[in-house]
Motif scaffolding. Structure first.
Motif, PDB file in Angstrom:
ATOM      1  N   ALA A   1     -22.478  19.008  10.170  1.00 10.15           N
ATOM      2  CA  ALA A   1     -23.573  19.803  10.744  1.00 10.15           C
ATOM      3  C   ALA A   1     -23.586  19.692  12.257  1.00 10.15           C
ATOM      4  O   ALA A   1     -23.772  20.691  12.966  1.00 10.15           O
ATOM      5  CB  ALA A   1     -24.906  19.341  10.156  1.00 10.15           C
ATOM      6  N   SER A   2     -23.377  18.497  12.755  1.00 12.98           N
ATOM      7  CA  SER A   2     -23.399  18.285  14.196  1.00 12.98           C
ATOM      8  C   SER A   2     -22.216  18.946  14.888  1.00 12.98           C
ATOM      9  O   SER A   2     -22.349  19.506  15.981  1.00 12.98           O
ATOM     10  CB  SER A   2     -23.471  16.787  14.418  1.00 12.98           C
ATOM     11  N   THR A   3     -21.048  18.937  14.256  1.00 19.09           N
ATOM     12  CA  THR A   3     -19.858  19.543  14.858  1.00 19.09           C
ATOM     13  C   THR A   3     -19.979  21.062  14.910  1.00 19.09           C
ATOM     14  O   THR A   3     -19.625  21.688  15.923  1.00 19.09           O
ATOM     15  CB  THR A   3     -18.589  19.124  14.093  1.00 19.09           C
ATOM     16  N   LEU A   4     -20.493  21.662  13.836  1.00 20.47           N
ATOM     17  CA  LEU A   4     -20.682  23.113  13.862  1.00 20.47           C
ATOM     18  C   LEU A   4     -21.698  23.495  14.936  1.00 20.47           C
ATOM     19  O   LEU A   4     -21.473  24.434  15.708  1.00 20.47           O
ATOM     20  CB  LEU A   4     -21.117  23.640  12.494  1.00 20.47           C
ATOM     21  N   ALA A   5     -22.787  22.752  15.019  1.00 16.51           N
ATOM     22  CA  ALA A   5     -23.781  23.022  16.064  1.00 16.51           C
ATOM     23  C   ALA A   5     -23.179  22.825  17.450  1.00 16.51           C
ATOM     24  O   ALA A   5     -23.475  23.597  18.382  1.00 16.51           O
ATOM     25  CB  ALA A   5     -24.997  22.117  15.880  1.00 16.51           C
ATOM     26  N   LEU A   6     -22.319  21.830  17.592  1.00 17.65           N
ATOM     27  CA  LEU A   6     -21.672  21.561  18.876  1.00 17.65           C
ATOM     28  C   LEU A   6     -20.830  22.753  19.332  1.00 17.65           C
ATOM     29  O   LEU A   6     -20.968  23.211  20.468  1.00 17.65           O
ATOM     30  CB  LEU A   6     -20.805  20.302  18.787  1.00 17.65           C
TER      31      LEU A   6
END
Length: 191
Positions: free
Chosen positions: A155-160
């Motif tokens: 989730a954090s990587t996609l948001a990044l």
């Protein structure tokens, strides 16, 4: 031009316009002018703009997933697959002039038809699943520093990468993207 060629051309032009101007940034008149057909002919292929927007999102979804599965199938390390993922999102900027489809749509999500919103949701779930699988592999191999929860990392990587695209587009400078993802990329190891 055959029916299939016309439909494909309409989708190609619409995708280009969405990635440059957003979902609200073009009309059937714009498509008519670029493709060289009457608006009534466009309505034959896509009765409403919502139908066109949904169709190009679904096509984009398949194209992206084919690309991601290609990263997996080529036998490269999990770290390299994640580097390729980040590069894919950077390449979508085309020098800071465009966004990936999902990001371009999300800016005006509340104004999109339900079918288009569902296509975006489906796309994001598939990308998150692919990412989570990579992080689960990385957890086993130790190829990412400080990795604890694969689902949160996904989730954090996609948001990044999505946020980095928006920043680069606002600044009209792809180096903004590079700065945003630098710390994540530094965590990757091919061990």
């Amino acid at each position: 031009m055959t029916k299939k060629d016309t439909k494909t051309k309409l989708m190609d032009v619409a995708e280009h316009l969405v990635r440059h101007k957003g979902a609200d940034g073009f009309s059937y008149s714009d498509l008519s002018n670029v493709v060289g057909i009457r608006k009534a002919s466009i309505h034959h292929h896509f009765p409403a703009k919502a139908d066109l927007l949904t169709a190009i999102m679904q096509r984009y979804d398949q194209r992206v997933m084919d690309t991601l599965e290609g990263y997996t199938a080529n036998g490269s390390s999990t770290a390299q697959q994640l580097r390729d993922f980040v590069s894919f999102y950077r390449d979508a900027l085309q020098g800071g002039d465009t966004l990936c489809m999902c990001v371009a749509y999300t800016v005006t999500k509340s104004e999109l038809a339900e079918g288009t919103q569902q296509a975006i949701g489906h796309f994001r779930k598939r990308v998150l699943s692919w990412l989570q699988q990579r992080f689960e592999e990385a957890l086993k191999t130790g190829s990412i520093k400080n990795l604890e929860d694969p689902a949160l990392e996904a989730a954090s990587t996609l948001a990044l990468v999505e946020g980095a695209q928006i920043s680069a587009r606002l600044n009209e400078n792809p180096e903004s993207f590079d700065l945003a993802v630098q710390m994540f990329l530094a965590r990757l190891s091919d061990t």
